[in-house]
Design an enzyme around this catalytic site. Structure first.
Site: not given
Ligand code: MRU
Length: 369
Positions: A54, A56, A94, A206, A247, A257-258
């Protein structure tokens, strides 16, 4: 970066052909280091959808490899159909992270220069390899530029720099180094004393599972907090800077973002704490201007909210934390408007979170829209 003192990347080719791609299965971290080999499209799509990998930038690079593995046994008759089918499955796997779309477009461009099928296949593998090595270089640059921000705070404060981060935007979300955590690794190497507040990042955790694991193995002092603690820490003056990943960032500078990132940005804004987004150019969507109507926000299974995974008596166990019948809603990402963001840390330098700021570093996208 390191696990038990040994250098790892998140993915690697198993041999020179390559006959498979090895990945760290992140679902089992921090408790177990499990390596899995991916060989066909179904396995790649499963790995992305189920979040064995996972982050991005990482899923962007992985999707280029997925395209190569999807067509490697195809011929003149079925190459185009297999490529199109794989592209669609990957894009749907995704939807929020734009890195998949950006990688797939680069792969499309690469194969379009050839009519011979073997050359098309070779160009796909070369593109995946280039994306992988570019990602490492981009993350290193983000680390170098971002570490200067941390160094400046240290010089001003003459004490430990407290960084708050959300989700995992470290090396596990990329090929190596990471985005939001790369400045931390580079600042550590420059002798800046650091302490990291790690948001646990419900529901997939995460932060609790991955960011702590990374920092622990890199010997960086850190403290795990629940997602709701950041605001109080900022009010108490215990956060010097927030750095998160992204993302998808629009050309206007709004950031997906998350889930929960927006609330951190609001607290940071209210408390005058600098809020930076580490932004590799692979995460910019130059084609969109309105994040709210144009970024598809992934809605994931409600199992992720209703159950929690953890270790109990040496076994990995899943437990239900609410009545089984209770409904839940699992938006995986939110949007942080550019006005709440102090700046972007990119591979070309640091800029304001605005279209002008981004174009000052990436002028070649002035006409893309
Ligand atoms: O759902 P995920 O774990 O793929 O989400 C990841 C995030 O939101 C990260 O903060 C984002 O991808 C940036 S990673 C360099």
């Amino acid at each position: 970066m390191r696990i038990n003192g040994i250098h790892y990347q998140t993915i690697w080719e198993t041999d020179e052909k390559p006959s498979s791609l090895a990945i760290i299965d992140q679902r089992f971290l921090p408790h177990k280091l499990k390596i899995v080999e991916l060989k066909d499209l179904t396995e790649f799509v499963f790995a992305i959808k189920e979040m064995l990998v996972r982050g991005a930038p990482l899923i962007g690079v992985l999707s280029a490899y997925a395209l190569y593995f999807a067509v490697r046994y195809s011929d003149k008759v079925d190459f185009d159909a297999k490529f199109a089918n794989a592209s669609k499955l990957l894009l749907d796997s995704r939807p929020t992270a734009v890195n998949l779309k950006n990688s797939i477009e680069l792969c499309q461009k690469a194969i379009s220069s050839y009519s011979n099928i073997d050359e098309k296949k070779s160009s796909l593998l070369a593109t995946a390899r280039k994306l992988l090595s570019d990602d490492i270089e981009i993350c290193k640059k983000i680390g170098e530029y971002g570490s200067k921000l941390l160094e400046e705070i240290y010089v001003r404060k003459r004490g430990t720099v407290n960084v708050l981060t959300h989700c995992n935007a470290g090396w596990l979300a990329t090929i190596d180094y990471g985005t939001a955590l790369s400045p931390i690794y580079f600042a550590r190497d420059r002798g800046v004393p650091l302490h990291i507040w790690v948001d646990e990042t419900r529901p997939r955790l995460q932060g609790a599972n991955l960011t702590t694991f990374e920092l622990l193995h890199e010997y960086i002092p850190h403290t795990l907090i629940v997602d709701n603690t950041g605001g109080l820490l900022m009010q108490k003056g215990l956060v010097d800077i927030v750095i998160v990943g992204t993302d998808r960032t629009t050309r206007k500078g709004d950031v997906a973002n998350k889930i929960g990132t927006y609330l951190k940005a609001l607290s940071a804004f209210d408390n005058g704490v600098p809020f930076y987004v580490a932004l590799p150019s692979s995460s910019i969507d130059w084609t969109i201007t309105d994040a709210f109507s144009q970024i598809p926000i992934e809605v994931r299974s409600d199992d992720e909210i209703k159950f929690v995974w953890g270790k109990y008596q040496n076994e990995l166990t899943k437990v239900l934390i609410c009545p089984e019948e209770t409904k839940s809603l699992n938006y995986a990402f939110d949007i942080t408007p550019a006005r709440l963001i102090t700046g972007f840390i990119t591979e070309r330098g640091i800029c304001p979170a605005s279209e002008e700021g981004l174009l000052s570093l990436f002028p070649e996208f002035k006409t893309t829209q």
